[in-house]
Design a protein around this motif. Sequence first.
Motif, PDB file in Angstrom:
ATOM      1  N   LEU A  63       0.844  -1.199   0.000  1.00 19.92           N
ATOM      2  CA  LEU A  63       0.000   0.000   0.000  1.00 19.92           C
ATOM      3  C   LEU A  63       0.876   1.244   0.000  1.00 19.92           C
ATOM      4  O   LEU A  63       2.087   1.168   0.255  1.00 19.92           O
ATOM      5  N   ASP A  64       0.256   2.364  -0.256  1.00 22.56           N
ATOM      6  CA  ASP A  64       1.014   3.628  -0.240  1.00 22.56           C
ATOM      7  C   ASP A  64       1.615   3.889   1.134  1.00 22.56           C
ATOM      8  O   ASP A  64       2.684   4.498   1.240  1.00 22.56           O
ATOM      9  N   VAL A  65       0.928   3.426   2.176  1.00 22.97           N
ATOM     10  CA  VAL A  65       1.388   3.700   3.541  1.00 22.97           C
ATOM     11  C   VAL A  65       2.355   2.650   4.057  1.00 22.97           C
ATOM     12  O   VAL A  65       2.837   2.753   5.178  1.00 22.97           O
ATOM     13  N   GLY A  66       2.628   1.594   3.271  1.00 24.06           N
ATOM     14  CA  GLY A  66       3.577   0.573   3.714  1.00 24.06           C
ATOM     15  C   GLY A  66       3.214  -0.812   3.227  1.00 24.06           C
ATOM     16  O   GLY A  66       2.243  -1.007   2.483  1.00 24.06           O
ATOM     17  N   VAL A  67       4.004  -1.777   3.642  1.00 24.17           N
ATOM     18  CA  VAL A  67       3.812  -3.163   3.250  1.00 24.17           C
ATOM     19  C   VAL A  67       3.169  -3.921   4.408  1.00 24.17           C
ATOM     20  O   VAL A  67       3.590  -3.773   5.568  1.00 24.17           O
ATOM     21  N   TYR A  68       2.175  -4.742   4.091  1.00 25.66           N
ATOM     22  CA  TYR A  68       1.458  -5.502   5.102  1.00 25.66           C
ATOM     23  C   TYR A  68       1.544  -6.987   4.768  1.00 25.66           C
ATOM     24  O   TYR A  68       1.335  -7.392   3.624  1.00 25.66           O
ATOM     25  N   LEU A  69       1.860  -7.781   5.763  1.00 24.27           N
ATOM     26  CA  LEU A  69       1.924  -9.234   5.613  1.00 24.27           C
ATOM     27  C   LEU A  69       0.739  -9.828   6.367  1.00 24.27           C
ATOM     28  O   LEU A  69       0.651  -9.708   7.591  1.00 24.27           O
ATOM     29  N   LEU A  70      -0.172 -10.441   5.634  1.00 20.67           N
ATOM     30  CA  LEU A  70      -1.362 -11.025   6.232  1.00 20.67           C
ATOM     31  C   LEU A  70      -1.123 -12.509   6.488  1.00 20.67           C
ATOM     32  O   LEU A  70      -0.698 -13.241   5.591  1.00 20.67           O
ATOM     33  N   ILE A  71      -1.395 -12.940   7.698  1.00 20.54           N
ATOM     34  CA  ILE A  71      -1.222 -14.336   8.095  1.00 20.54           C
ATOM     35  C   ILE A  71      -2.591 -14.912   8.407  1.00 20.54           C
ATOM     36  O   ILE A  71      -3.287 -14.439   9.312  1.00 20.54           O
ATOM     37  N   GLY A  72      -2.997 -15.931   7.646  1.00 24.80           N
ATOM     38  CA  GLY A  72      -4.269 -16.584   7.917  1.00 24.80           C
ATOM     39  C   GLY A  72      -4.188 -17.461   9.152  1.00 24.80           C
ATOM     40  O   GLY A  72      -3.258 -18.257   9.296  1.00 24.80           O
ATOM     41  N   VAL A  73      -5.154 -17.310  10.053  1.00 24.39           N
ATOM     42  CA  VAL A  73      -5.126 -18.056  11.315  1.00 24.39           C
ATOM     43  C   VAL A  73      -6.300 -19.015  11.456  1.00 24.39           C
ATOM     44  O   VAL A  73      -6.414 -19.718  12.458  1.00 24.39           O
ATOM     45  N   GLY A  74      -7.199 -19.039  10.438  1.00 24.58           N
ATOM     46  CA  GLY A  74      -8.380 -19.881  10.562  1.00 24.58           C
ATOM     47  C   GLY A  74      -9.354 -19.279  11.543  1.00 24.58           C
ATOM     48  O   GLY A  74      -9.668 -18.085  11.472  1.00 24.58           O
ATOM     49  N   GLU A  75      -9.832 -20.072  12.470  1.00 25.82           N
ATOM     50  CA  GLU A  75     -10.709 -19.553  13.516  1.00 25.82           C
ATOM     51  C   GLU A  75      -9.919 -18.652  14.450  1.00 25.82           C
ATOM     52  O   GLU A  75      -8.693 -18.644  14.440  1.00 25.82           O
ATOM     53  N   MET A  76     -10.624 -17.888  15.269  1.00 28.35           N
ATOM     54  CA  MET A  76      -9.943 -17.008  16.219  1.00 28.35           C
ATOM     55  C   MET A  76      -8.942 -17.809  17.050  1.00 28.35           C
ATOM     56  O   MET A  76      -9.235 -18.930  17.476  1.00 28.35           O
ATOM     57  N   ILE A  77      -7.786 -17.243  17.292  1.00 31.00           N
ATOM     58  CA  ILE A  77      -6.653 -17.981  17.842  1.00 31.00           C
ATOM     59  C   ILE A  77      -6.905 -18.437  19.276  1.00 31.00           C
ATOM     60  O   ILE A  77      -7.334 -17.659  20.121  1.00 31.00           O
ATOM     61  N   LYS A  78      -6.576 -19.718  19.508  1.00 33.08           N
ATOM     62  CA  LYS A  78      -6.657 -20.281  20.853  1.00 33.08           C
ATOM     63  C   LYS A  78      -5.247 -20.564  21.369  1.00 33.08           C
ATOM     64  O   LYS A  78      -4.330 -20.808  20.590  1.00 33.08           O
ATOM     65  N   ALA A  79      -5.107 -20.519  22.687  1.00 30.55           N
ATOM     66  CA  ALA A  79      -3.812 -20.810  23.305  1.00 30.55           C
ATOM     67  C   ALA A  79      -3.416 -22.252  23.010  1.00 30.55           C
ATOM     68  O   ALA A  79      -4.252 -23.121  22.775  1.00 30.55           O
ATOM     69  N   GLY A  80      -2.113 -22.510  23.004  1.00 29.72           N
ATOM     70  CA  GLY A  80      -1.618 -23.856  22.774  1.00 29.72           C
ATOM     71  C   GLY A  80      -1.171 -24.068  21.346  1.00 29.72           C
ATOM     72  O   GLY A  80      -0.630 -23.166  20.705  1.00 29.72           O
ATOM     73  N   ILE A  81      -1.434 -25.266  20.834  1.00 22.37           N
ATOM     74  CA  ILE A  81      -0.938 -25.671  19.523  1.00 22.37           C
ATOM     75  C   ILE A  81      -1.395 -24.726  18.421  1.00 22.37           C
ATOM     76  O   ILE A  81      -0.622 -24.397  17.516  1.00 22.37           O
TER      77      ILE A  81
END
Length: 490
Positions: A63-81
């Motif tokens: 983007l004009d304002v910078g570079v963004y790296l999107l990481i897919g996480v699936g469902e909302m992140i849970k603690a652990g694995i």
Amino acid sequence: MTSKLKLTFSNDAPEGDCVTICLISTDSVIIPKLDKDVAAQLIAKMASAQFTGKKGTSLSLYLDVGVYLLIGVGEMIKAGIHAETVGGNLFTALAATPHKQGWIPALKLADEVAADIIFGVELAAYHFEQYFTETDSAEASVQLTVSNEFITEDDRDLADRQALANGVALARDLVFEPANKLYPEAFADRCASLSDLGLDVEILGEADMEALGMGALLGVGQGSRRESRMVVMNWRGGKDEAPLALVGKGVTFDTGGISLKPAKGMEDMKWDMGGAAAVTGAMAAIAGRKVKRNVVGVIGLVENMPDGNAQRPGDVVTAMSGKTIEVINTDAEGRLVLADALHYTETRFEPAMMVNLATLTGAIIVSLGKEYGGLFSNSDELAAQLTQAGMATEEKLWRLPMGKAYDKMLKSHIADMKNIGGPYGGSITAACFLERFVSKTPWAHLDIAGKAWSDKATATVPKGGTGFGVRLLNRLVDNWTTAHITANDG
């Protein structure tokens, strides 16, 4: 250990060529706090790229304002694995960018979840490059800056995970090392350095073990010019209580002895000390985490070589327990090492329970492939706690049977037992052999021959030395309960 990660903490994004990391769930929620216009641009570009936030996917947006790296996480992140895997995927995606420099801004996540993400990053960043004289520029370090609003540098959960990551890395290092660099004495010296963490480390030489009557262990190493060792690592973090005992097989190289292995693939036998590596890494992590329990780690270290003084098929040795063993196959050596290590540990420390780890049999890979470690136990409750710990850490175990029918296969016509039981059920008869050197203590044997070394990488585990067992054992110690724990019920 070499890590390809440089981790820093700051409230401000670093200057220069840096990508902003966004964790995206499948409902298209952008987890970090972003300017509305930036968020709108990202959502529009995600839609055009058909990026849905599926777990394991990533997307770089300019983007004009910078570079963004999107990481897919699936469902909302849970603690652990789940969170650890997100961290591993984050590292891999960032390492693949030309920038190799990322910034994690403030995210609305619990400290435990944030710590697990960073833990996953650190596990994925492990890299063993001790013996390269040149490094590829493509393997340059990844720089990750973390906002203190994501997690603070002195967060207790983060410190706990970092100590655990150090233990895993130590175990991986030991497994990766070649046998000409890591032989019994050298392995013991590395253990001695762990006294800096507060471990009480004691090293037994061959004279010490001979005086104790450890004929089974010493018989394995007598064909090598490298002297055998036994190492005791003691962590006294609890009150007046019996310790939990961890015992590891440490055959620093296994030729098979006189029962020589085939040449093809023999180089892999440098990691026949994977059980000892796991125990050593686990003890380092336990000390680093300052666990409030008493835990003792014992490892038997030998090299199995076929020189003129080597143990022969048909020899009879006397173990520390006084039991005699007819050695039918000198390549069934790990159980001889563990026979003395288990008896020594039980009689000296009178532990509340014992768990031994060993790359013991190829038969366990035939049985379970490389998806599970084999679990054998004289206690249903201990087996259940180990199974639960394995599921929680993704170091999975599968329990197999034992019993009199298998044990009878070890009958010898000239000694108390043979060291092998025949062509069938090899992993089970090996476990039955070990059980003969355990008295009343709740005990479990983990056969990790299929898990100490991996032919392919995962999000958080490299190709090669896995460090399998370190996290499993730490979780077991953390969650250990003595309620209804008994031996000889399984």
